[in-house]
Design an enzyme around this catalytic site. Structure first.
Site, PDB file in Angstrom:
ATOM      1  N   HIS A 147       0.812  -1.230   0.000  1.00  0.00           N
ATOM      2  CA  HIS A 147       0.000   0.000   0.000  1.00  0.00           C
ATOM      3  C   HIS A 147       0.845   1.281   0.000  1.00  0.00           C
ATOM      4  CE1 HIS A 147       0.151  -0.513   4.412  1.00  0.00           C
ATOM      5  NE2 HIS A 147      -0.814  -1.401   4.419  1.00  0.00           N
TER       6      HIS A 147
ATOM      7  N   HIS B 179      -5.045 -10.240  13.583  1.00  0.00           N
ATOM      8  CA  HIS B 179      -5.224  -9.006  12.803  1.00  0.00           C
ATOM      9  C   HIS B 179      -6.002  -9.327  11.537  1.00  0.00           C
ATOM     10  CE1 HIS B 179      -4.519  -5.253  10.895  1.00  0.00           C
ATOM     11  NE2 HIS B 179      -3.301  -5.433  10.427  1.00  0.00           N
TER      12      HIS B 179
ATOM     13  N   ASP C 263       1.796  -7.404  13.519  1.00  0.00           N
ATOM     14  CA  ASP C 263       2.526  -6.359  12.789  1.00  0.00           C
ATOM     15  C   ASP C 263       3.642  -5.709  13.631  1.00  0.00           C
ATOM     16  OD1 ASP C 263       1.349  -6.528  10.302  1.00  0.00           O
ATOM     17  OD2 ASP C 263      -0.149  -4.976  10.683  1.00  0.00           O
TER      18      ASP C 263
ATOM     19  N   TYR D  44       9.875  -0.055   8.365  1.00  0.00           N
ATOM     20  CA  TYR D  44       8.541  -0.596   8.636  1.00  0.00           C
ATOM     21  C   TYR D  44       7.832   0.286   9.669  1.00  0.00           C
ATOM     22  CZ  TYR D  44       5.135  -4.197   9.938  1.00  0.00           C
ATOM     23  OH  TYR D  44       3.993  -4.899  10.195  1.00  0.00           O
TER      24      TYR D  44
HETATM   25 FE1  FEO Z   1      -1.581  -4.575   9.080  1.00  0.00          FE
HETATM   26 FE2  FEO Z   1       0.731  -6.968   8.129  1.00  0.00          FE
HETATM   27  O1  FEO Z   1      -0.955  -6.105   8.225  1.00  0.00           O
END
Ligand code: FEO
Length: 386
Positions: free
Chosen positions: A24, A78, A163, A191
Site C-alpha cells: 500500500h 489481525h 505487525d 517498517y
Molecule cells: Fe496490518 Fe501486516 O498487516
C-alpha cells in the site's frame, strides 16, 4: 521444503513473498514474508495465515507437520488480508475449528469474508488452555488497525506480535541472529516509519504491557523472528514511539529549472554550518517511503517545490499526502520554493505541514532564478531559525 521449529512443537508455517515491491504505497525493495505459526498441543492451533496467493505454500508447510483437518483453533491477531487472507480456504479443511479474535477482529472478519464462522471473542487478559500450554491475549489497537491483538504463551515465553516489531524482508532465514543485524534494523525502522508511526501513543501503552512479560521470542508476522536482539528492538520502538529526534534535518524537494534546487542546496549549507546531519532527497530520485525512514529521527523537515500552475509539483503533492497520513509528532518544518507570478506552492506546503501538526518555523520563497545575494540572504535567515 523443510519444517522450521521456533520452539518445541511450535512451527513457522508462513510464506515468503520474494517479489513484493509495493505494500500500500510502501516500496518493499526486499520483498516480505507473512508469518503463520502452528502449535501442536492437545489442541492444534494456527496463529494467523498468509496472503491469499501464497495459500499453497502455507498448506504444504502445515501438511508436513499435521493433517490440517485436525486444526482446532485459528487465532486471527489481525484482520488485514496479508494475515487473514487464507482463513476462508483453510477453514474448508477444518470447518469445525474456532476462530479466536478480538471484538473488532470479529467485526472486521465478518465484514471482509461475509461468513458466520465459529468465533470466540477474546479481550486483554483472556486465556485459552490448549493442553500443556496457555495462550493469553493482549489487545493492541492501532498497531496496526483497531482490531489488532497479540498472543502470548507464558510456558514458552513466546509472543506472537503480528505487525508489531515486523520488517518487510524476504529471506530464507527465519531468526534475527541468522541475518546481518544492520539490515534487519534498517528494515524494522522503515517498517515502523511507514506503518506504525502515526500510533506512537498506542505503542507506548503496549510497550508498558510488553515489558511486564517474560519474553524469549518475538514471533512477528513479517520478516525475521526476534530471539537475540529483543532488548534492542524494544529499545528502538521505545525511542521511535516517543518521537525522540536526533540533530538531523531531512530536506525534500523537486525542481523545475533548478531554482528550488539552489534553495535546497543553500538550506543544506545553513544546517551544515550548525553541525546537523543532513538527509537530502530530490523526489525524482528517492521513493517517499525511504524518506519517511529518515524522518522518524529528524528534528527538522524542509519541503520545497516550485509553483506549477497554482500549486506544487505532482511529486511533492504525493509526498505531502503521504507525510500528512503518517504525521510524525514534535517536528519543526520549513517550506520553500521558487515561483514565477504567484508563490502558491510555498503556501500549499506551509498549510499542509501545519495541518499535519508540524511547527512551521519558516517559509522561504524566491522569484524566478535566485541571485547570489538572494541565496546569501536565504542562508542567513535559515541559520537564524535553527
Ligand atoms: Fe496490518 Fe501486516 O498487516
Amino acid at each position: 521444503m523443510k519444517t522450521i521449529e521456533v520452539k518445541k512443537d511450535i512451527y513457522w508455517v508462513g510464506a515468503i513473498d520474494w517479489d513484493l515491491r509495493n505494500f500500500h504505497g510502501y516500496l518493499t525493495q526486499r520483498g516480505s514474508t507473512y508469518n503463520a505459526y502452528l502449535i501442536i498441543d492437545e489442541k492444534i492451533v494456527l496463529v494467523d495465515t498468509v496472503k491469499h496467493y501464497l495459500y499453497d505454500e502455507m498448506l504444504e508447510r502445515i501438511k508436513k507437520i499435521v493433517d490440517p483437518s485436525k486444526i482446532d483453533y485459528i487465532i486471527s491477531n489481525h484482520v488485514e488480508m496479508d494475515h487473514s487472507g487464507c482463513i476462508p480456504k483453510i477453514l474448508q479443511l477444518c470447518p469445525n475449528a474456532t476462530v479466536i479474535t478480538s471484538p473488532q477482529g470479529e467485526k472486521g472478519l465478518r465484514q471482509h469474508y461475509k461468513q458466520d464462522w465459529n468465533f470466540q471473542v477474546v479481550k486483554s487478559g483472556d486465556n485459552v488452555n490448549i493442553g500443556k500450554r496457555n495462550i493469553t491475549f493482549l489487545q493492541t489497537p492501532m498497531i496496526h488497525w483497531p482490531d489488532n491483538m497479540v498472543s502470548y504463551i507464558p510456558e514458552e515465553k513466546i509472543i506472537f506480535s503480528n505487525d508489531a516489531f515486523g520488517q518487510h524482508m524476504a529471506t530464507s532465514e527465519r531468526f534475527d541472529d541468522e541475518v546481518q543485524y544492520s539490515t534487519i534494523i534498517e528494515e524494522a525502522r522503515k517498517y515502523y516509519a511507514n506503518i506504525v508511526l502515526p500510533y506512537g501513543t498506542q505503542v507506548q501503552k503496549v510497550m508498558e504491557e510488553v515489558r511486564k512479560l517474560d519474553i524469549e521470542i518475538i514471533a512477528t508476522s513479517h520478516g525475521i523472528i526476534w530471539r537475540k536482539y529483543i532488548p534492542d528492538i524494544i529499545e528502538q520502538y521505545d525511542k521511535w514511539s516517543k518521537n525522540e529526534t536526533d540533530k538531523k534535518v531531512v530536506i525534500v524537494y523537486d525542481t523545475m529549472w533548478n531554482s528550488t534546487k539552489k534553495m535546497a542546496d543553500t538550506i543544506k549549507s545553513a544546517f551544515e554550518s550548525k553541525d546537523y546531519t543532513i538527509c537530502m532527497y530530490n523526489l525524482q530520485a528517492t521513493h517517499i517511503s525511504d524518506i519517511m525512514t529518515e524522518l522518524i529521527t529528524a528534528e527538522y523537515i524542509c519541503v520545497g517545490s516550485p509553483t506549477l500552475n497554482s500549486g506544487v509539483l505532482p511529486t511533492v503533492a504525493a509526498f505531502l499526502t503521504y507525510l500528512k497520513g503518517l504525521a510524525p509528532k514534535n517536528r519543526k518544518a520549513i517550506a520553500f520554493g521558487s515561483y514565477g507570478w504567484a508563490p502558491l506552492s510555498i503556501k500549499e506546503i506551509e498549510e499542509t505541514l501545519k495541518s499535519a501538526g508540524f511547527d512551521v518555523v519558516g517559509t522561504e520563497k524566491i522569484n524566478y532564478v535566485p541571485s547570489e545575494e538572494d541565496l546569501e540572504g536565504l542562508r542567513g535567515r535559515v541559520e537564524g531559525l535553527i
